[in-house]
Design a protein around this motif. Structure first.
Motif, PDB file in Angstrom:
ATOM      1  N   ASN A 170       4.597  -8.386   9.412  1.00 52.41           N
ATOM      2  CA  ASN A 170       4.553  -8.979   8.075  1.00 52.41           C
ATOM      3  C   ASN A 170       3.991  -7.973   7.082  1.00 52.41           C
ATOM      4  N   THR A 171       4.348  -8.140   5.812  1.00 48.85           N
ATOM      5  CA  THR A 171       3.776  -7.334   4.734  1.00 48.85           C
ATOM      6  C   THR A 171       3.164  -8.273   3.712  1.00 48.85           C
ATOM      7  N   ILE A 172       1.867  -8.090   3.460  1.00 53.42           N
ATOM      8  CA  ILE A 172       1.161  -8.844   2.422  1.00 53.42           C
ATOM      9  C   ILE A 172       0.890  -7.826   1.322  1.00 53.42           C
ATOM     10  N   HIS A 173       1.617  -7.928   0.222  1.00 56.34           N
ATOM     11  CA  HIS A 173       1.551  -6.903  -0.818  1.00 56.34           C
ATOM     12  C   HIS A 173       0.271  -6.974  -1.650  1.00 56.34           C
ATOM     13  N   VAL A 174       0.160  -6.033  -2.584  1.00 60.97           N
ATOM     14  CA  VAL A 174      -1.009  -5.898  -3.451  1.00 60.97           C
ATOM     15  C   VAL A 174      -1.314  -7.226  -4.137  1.00 60.97           C
TER      16      VAL A 174
END
Length: 195
Positions: free
Chosen positions: A115-119
């Motif tokens: 998963n990618t949890i962005h800024v």
């Protein structure tokens, strides 16, 4: 779909791990670090925290296990000023190969793999993320969402779509990024040495 009660994931995060102690906010904490994990000394860590093999925790990140433990899997990247907080009595479990960007907040029950949890994005409340999900810049899960695999949360106003790209390309880029960090981070930062 990710199941935060998956004991195999929790076991893989602690297998062959070493124990180190830190002093944070005048209290001694127990931190279980796997052999190839890199954790910067200027990280804030409180409570029962386990960090899996190959995971990187950058300068200024906070991992706070208030009510229950936090179990972080292998090969994750937790960037500067990211905050992972467990406010629940059950473990907050983070799978493998996740990217948690600068100033992102993870407070939910957990997430699966890749998963990618962005800024400045947020996994809130009792939410869970499946595998291969993206929470875009400034986006947030609802307080009790169960986000299915391959979901992308994006935009303002926030929208949702199904991810259609090839996850293996993303994983290859993530692994290359991780390899670079493992080479460079110890050159310029003090790293917690596992016993």
């Amino acid at each position: 779909m990710f199941d935060p009660s998956d004991s195999m994931l929790q076991l893989s995060a602690t297998k062959n791990g070493n124990t180190a102690s830190l002093l944070s906010h005048s209290q001694t904490i127990r931190l279980l670090i796997a052999p190839r994990a890199l954790v910067c000394k200027s990280t804030t860590i409180e409570g029962d925290v386990q960090i899996g093999n190959g995971t990187v925790v950058h300068v200024g990140a906070s991992i706070i296990a208030r009510n229950g433990p936090i179990v972080i899997g292998s090969n994750n990247i937790i960037n500067e000023r990211a905050v992972i907080t467990n406010l629940h009595s059950t473990p907050l479990t983070i799978g493998d190969d996740n990217l948690i960007e600068t100033e992102a907040r993870v407070e939910g029950r957990g997430m699966g793999h890749r998963n990618t949890i962005h800024v400045r994005a947020r996994v809130a409340g009792m939410s869970t993320l499946g595998n291969n999900c993206v929470v875009g810049v400034l986006c947030s899960t609802g307080p009790a969402d169960s986000i299915p695999d391959n979901t992308v949360l994006f935009g303002s106003p926030q929208s949702q779509r199904t991810r259609t790209d090839n996850p293996s390309e993303h994983l290859a880029a993530h692994r290359k990024h991780l390899e670079y960090i493992h080479e460079m981070l110890p050159r310029y930062n003090h790293i917690i040495e596992a016993d």
